[in-house]
Design an enzyme around this catalytic site. Structure first.
Site, short mmCIF file in Angstrom:
data_model
loop_
_atom_site.label_atom_id
_atom_site.label_comp_id
_atom_site.label_asym_id
_atom_site.label_seq_id
_atom_site.Cartn_x
_atom_site.Cartn_y
_atom_site.Cartn_z
N SER A 163 -9.83 1.60 2.53
CA SER A 163 -8.96 2.38 1.67
C SER A 163 -7.86 1.57 0.98
O SER A 163 -7.29 2.03 -0.01
CB SER A 163 -8.29 3.48 2.49
N LYS B 244 0.85 -1.20 0.00
CA LYS B 244 0.00 0.00 0.00
C LYS B 244 0.88 1.24 0.00
O LYS B 244 1.92 1.27 0.67
CB LYS B 244 -0.90 -0.02 1.24
N SER C 40 -9.99 -0.57 6.77
CA SER C 40 -9.36 -0.35 5.46
C SER C 40 -8.69 -1.58 4.85
O SER C 40 -8.40 -1.59 3.66
CB SER C 40 -8.33 0.78 5.55
#
Lengths: 471, 483, 87
Positions: free
Chosen positions: B152, B77, B176
């Site tokens: 996310s 990420k 997330s």
């Protein structure tokens, strides 16, 4: 009634690394920004790693100031945008509603005639330094050096218990002594100790004074502010609650901001640092480190006939204190103290000189002996100290050298040489032909002048002969 | 060669010489070429994948000591720092930020010879549940490209699901990891607060977030957890985990184990399909011999409000440093501006959702409101921890749907509050610091539904055992055919 | 209720220039309104509990020089970081 409170920021100069990273706590010796790392530059993804020694040292101070110690200590973020803080917040301590956050609270210190109450002691990070550099008549650059960013600061907040400068000075000198004796800080380092003041008269509003850089200016600022506020009161004018800056050049205070313009710091808890439990064991261990409080130390030494002023000079400087204490044997106390406070202080007046000096307590002990037995005159002490600082030779070696090379006044030597030249007028004419002439002359002069270095005689003689020949 | 395999299959195959690391990496790159235009998992892709794969192959050939990842292609990420690589957090403000160091999880993976495929797409600064709020464009759900992938860590979930990577690391502040795992039908684990070092994770709400694995299987999640977990001197909030081996002994008997279902997480706002799926999951667990009971946990009703209060306040502070003075994305000259005007102009470039949360985050801790909102939220957090612990004294794990709604189409949820309500079931584990995992459970009209399991802090092993049991009994195909 | 003016002031305090408050007001009002549900919870008896650690777990006081001099990676002026002017 005049009520004055102090907020004293003091760097923990005796620890090795910064409060949250392993950069050098002694930030003064680096080129701009070379004492930085991702943590103290606030690079994204980094986390504060608290220095356990900073906690211990500030706890020690809190205990020495008779504070209560919380069971756990935690940190908060003071949020405001300013480029000297790379994260745009400062990690500090602050009581949020019912959540207590400090190193110590509700302490007290007895000064001459009263008790000064300590509100709280907190640990926080020093910001970087902002420099303004002129690049042309019109423009200057705002340049930041983060070398100081993240250095440990303890903040000591007192109650408004002071009513005049004498008390403030007394307290600050006591505090300086304490910081030095407990090896917490050297407040004599530039910028190591900074004091803000708040002043109010009777029930009128409180004024805060910031930007004061020395104790000397602090007194002036307090005096100025008391007069300024008194004038307002006698003229029946309202005193606004505000923060004022001390203007060092003009020696006045000027408005910085009014209360309604005060920033809201939007404090939140700093969750990157867990709440730290302070064990009773640690507290008792630290308490044992506090030898005797500074006041009794001072009064202890005063018993040996050392003057108040001399003691203050010595005890407010770690180097002198250590020197004094290692030379001290009771009997020599007064001599040693006087040598340090009246003579040595002139030669060792910077940290650099102190650290380079080869002088030790042994020198002072021997000097004191010589003074007591009247074997040395006071005017020689300065000379001996200067030699000892540079060479580190023992006092007796230095003394021998000084005696050996003890020169006559140049004036006296000059007269002797003149006389010899006068009486040996004929020989001098042969000086360029016969090299033995010069040796003969020197021998003759030395007989009259005593132990003078031949070199000195030759130099002086040569100049005089040249002049004489020209004549 | 099948690129849609698990980590354990990969490691086995490389060991056996079935294929080389380079061959497999090429396959991953091919998948990226095929799908990336459509799915957009990545913000940036590592140019040196093949070079690094070749080096590992060389190591294998010369029988050098090799880390246990053996060249596993993993995506990261884009809020986790890799030295020398751009780390944008999905924001324009960091578009030129090159991380000057490795996050601890990255150092650990490097030591085990993992290969970083690239940095995955995310909602700006991890604020969002759909990955629509990335400054670099949205990611799409591989199961139906008209649908959001969740967020996310949307890019991470998409990359794993579409085999543009073998596994991924995401971060989870309020769901997330688990939310996109559920929407994309992968496994996502949010570990105990403090189990994984956050050093190198760019903070959004630092008291809540954790890095965690996103994988095809429960076993793969355990594999990655073994590598990244553990106390770290660079993060004071990490805790000692006894060097637990999460991979061993995953297969246990659930007979007489107790599972709690919190009624408040199965409320009236939840989608019927999701509720039905959860009832099915309950029956599955009962088939395995576990005892399932409904319980009421009233304080959960306040969890979401407490969560958004605390995270907004922390975000307001954590994002304050992005002012372009020391580093940043803009070549805006400081000349002619005063500091405040300059940084306000720079910070105007935050996306709308970030600005919304910064305003809420500025309001919450302001004097006059700090007690009413912030302190109160912290107290609710403490209350939740206490009460959840009590519940978990009676139950081994708590089961709920990961997300109370089905995956939805882009732009379907417009207002902030209905978007925030998606996080209803996931925020509890962040507020309480406990571990939670989302496991693919079933499909409805081709759209995935995930189940969430939660348990006590530091009981990841137990959580993985329950997840493994459910995974084994459902045995669903979670390889999408991307159209 | 949070007003437009409040939002303008907070945005200013958070150093974010916003063109029009209108695009934020509804969302933010709804969210803050949602938060007011906390007014109904009695948490007076609850203490805020935070993760704890011991002194021994904290960093030792050692000076370790950071070898990569970061300043050279940034837009510096003679080793300094340049800031927009401060009034």
């Amino acid at each position: 009634m005049i009520k004055i409170g102090l907020e004293i920021h003091c760097q923990l100069t005796t620890i090795k690394s910064k409060l949250f990273c392993s950069c050098d706590s002694n930030h003064r010796k680096y080129k701009p920004n070379l004492n930085t790392c991702p943590i103290c530059l606030g690079i994204p993804g980094t986390l504060p790693l608290i220095n356990k020694n900073a906690i211990k040292k500030s706890l020690l101070l809190a205990l020495a100031l008779n504070c209560k110690i919380p069971e756990k200590t935690l940190f908060c973020r003071k949020n405001y945008f300013y480029p000297d803080l790379p994260k745009n917040f400062q990690i500090t301590q602050f009581n949020m509603e019912d959540k207590h956050s400090s190193i110590g609270y509700e302490g007290h210190v007895a000064i001459e005639n009263k008790i000064i109450n300590i509100n709280r002691i907190q640990l926080e990070e020093d910001p970087g330094r902002i420099n303004y550099v002129k690049i042309s008549d019109k423009s200057k650059l705002t340049l930041i050096d983060y070398n100081r960013s993240g250095v440990s600061l303890v903040e000591i907040v007192t109650q408004p218990d002071f009513s005049n400068n004498v008390e403030i000075k007394e307290f600050l000198s006591y505090l300086s002594n304490l910081l030095i004796q407990l090896d917490i800080s050297d407040p004599t380092l530039p910028g190591a100790m900074r004091t803000d003041v708040n002043i109010s008269i009777d029930d009128h509003n409180k004024i805060e004074l910031k930007n004061i850089n020395s104790i000397h200016d602090l007194e002036k600022a307090v005096d100025f502010e008391i007069v300024r506020q008194s004038n307002f009161i006698t003229r029946n004018l309202q005193i606004q609650q505000e923060t004022r800056h001390w203007d060092e050049k003009r020696k006045i205070t000027t408005l910085a901001r009014r209360k309604e313009d005060e920033q809201d710091y939007r404090y939140i808890i700093e969750q990157d640092i867990p709440s730290i439990t302070i064990s009773p064991y640690l507290i008792s261990k630290l308490k044992n480190k506090i030898p005797e409080n500074i006041k009794s130390k001072k009064s202890h030494y005063m018993k040996f006939g050392i003057s108040n002023q001399v003691l203050d000079t010595i005890l407010s400087d770690l180097y002198y204190t250590r020197l004094f204490e290692s030379a001290f044997d009771g009997q020599n106390a007064k001599n040693i103290a006087n040598i340090i406070a009246t003579d040595l202080i002139r030669y060792l007046n910077t940290d650099e000189k102190k650290s380079k000096s080869k002088l030790t307590a042994t020198h002072l002990i021997r000097l004191s002996e010589l003074i007591d037995t009247n074997k040395i005159k006071r005017d020689l002490i300065k000379n001996i100290l200067r030699q000892a600082i540079v060479t580190g030779n023992s006092i007796d070696v230095i003394l021998n050298e000084l005696k050996l090379h003890k020169t006559l006044d140049e004036d006296k030597l000059s007269i002797i040489i003149d006389n010899v030249i006068e009486s040996e007028h004929d020989l001098i004419k042969k000086i360029n032909i016969n090299p033995n002439v010069i040796n003969y002359l020197i021998g003759k002069i030395m007989k009259k002048a005593g132990n003078v270095q031949p070199k000195t005689i030759i130099n002086l003689l040569n100049t005089k002969i040249k002049l004489n020949v020209k004549k | 060669m099948n690129s849609k395999i698990t980590i354990s299959q990969y490691v086995e195959s490389v060991k056996n010489g079935d294929f080389t690391v380079e061959e497999f990496s090429l396959q991953i790159l091919e998948n990226i070429n095929k799908f990336e235009k459509k799915l957009h998992s990545y913000i940036s892709i590592n140019d040196d994948i093949i070079k690094q794969a070749k080096m590992i192959d060389l190591k294998i050939k010369s029988q050098e000591k090799l880390g246990q990842c053996m060249g596993v292609p993993i995506s990261i990420k884009d809020n986790i720092c890799i030295h020398g690589i751009k780390t944008t957090c999905g924001s324009k403000l960091l578009k030129n930020f090159i991380a000057p160091y490795d996050a601890t999880v990255i150092s650990k993976l490097k030591k085990e010879d993992a290969i970083f495929v690239g940095k995955t797409n995310m909602d700006e600064f991890a604020m969002g549940s759909t990955t629509e709020f990335s400054a670099y464009g949205l990611s799409r759900n591989p199961w139906n490209v008209d649908y959001v992938p969740g967020g996310s860590s949307g890019g991470s979930a998409v990359s794993v699901s579409s085999s543009e990577s073998l596994c991924s690391l995401g971060s989870d502040t309020g769901g997330s990891i688990r939310n996109p795992a559920s929407f994309c039908s992968v496994v996502g684990l949010k570990p105990t607060y403090g189990l994984i070092s956050r050093f190198g994770l760019i903070s959004y709400a630092n008291s809540m977030e954790q890095i965690g694995p996103m994988t095809k299987t429960v076993k793969d999640a355990a594999f990655l957890l073994n590598i990244i977990a553990g106390i770290d001197s660079k993060d004071n909030t990490t805790v000692y985990n006894n060097n637990e081996n999460y991979l061993s002994n995953l297969d246990i008997d659930l007979k007489n184990k107790k599972i709690g279902i919190i009624s408040e997480m199965m409320g009236k706002d939840a989608d019927k399909k999701v509720l039905n799926a959860t009832y099915e999951a309950i029956s599955k667990f009962e088939e395995l011999g576990a005892k399932c009971d409904f319980i009421s946990f009233n304080t959960v009703n306040y969890a979401l409000a407490a969560y958004y209060i605390i995270t907004s306040a922390e975000a307001g502070s954590n994002l304050a440093r992005f002012d372009n003075v020391i580093y940043g994305g803009f070549k805006l000259d400081a000349n002619g501006y005063d500091f405040n005007t300059y940084i306000s102009k720079i910070r105007k470039n935050f996306g709308k959702e970030v600005i919304r949360r910064m305003i809420i985050g500025g309001f919450i801790p302001s004097s006059g409101y700090v007690g009413r909102y912030f302190i109160k939220a912290l107290k609710i957090k403490s209350k939740l921890i206490m009460e959840l612990n009590k519940i978990l004294n009676n139950f081994d794990v708590v089961l709920s749907p990961t997300v109370p709604v089905m995956p939805f189409k882009f732009g379907e949820k417009q207002d902030s509050l209905s978007m925030y309500l998606i996080d209803l079931n996931t925020v509890l584990s962040n507020l309480t610091g406990t571990p939670a995992i989302s496991i693919p459970f079933k499909f409805d009209n081709g759209l995935p539904i995930g189940m969430q399991l939660m348990t006590k802090a530091m009981q990841e092993k137990l959580l993985l055992q329950f997840a493994y049991a459910l995974e084994k009994i459902t045995n669903i195909n979670n390889i999408p055919s991307i159209n | 209720m949070i007003t437009k003016l409040d939002i303008d002031n907070i945005a200013k305090a958070m150093r974010i220039e916003i063109n029009s408050t209108d695009q934020y007001i509804d969302d933010i009002q709804t969210v803050i309104q949602y938060f007011t549900m906390l007014d109904n919870v009695d948490v007076n008896s609850i203490q805020i509990e935070l993760p704890e650690t011991n002194l021994k777990n904290l960093r030792n006081d050692e000076h370790i020089e950071y070898d990569n001099k970061l300043i050279y990676a940034f837009k510096s002026y003679k080793n300094f970081i340049r800031s927009p002017k401060l009034i």
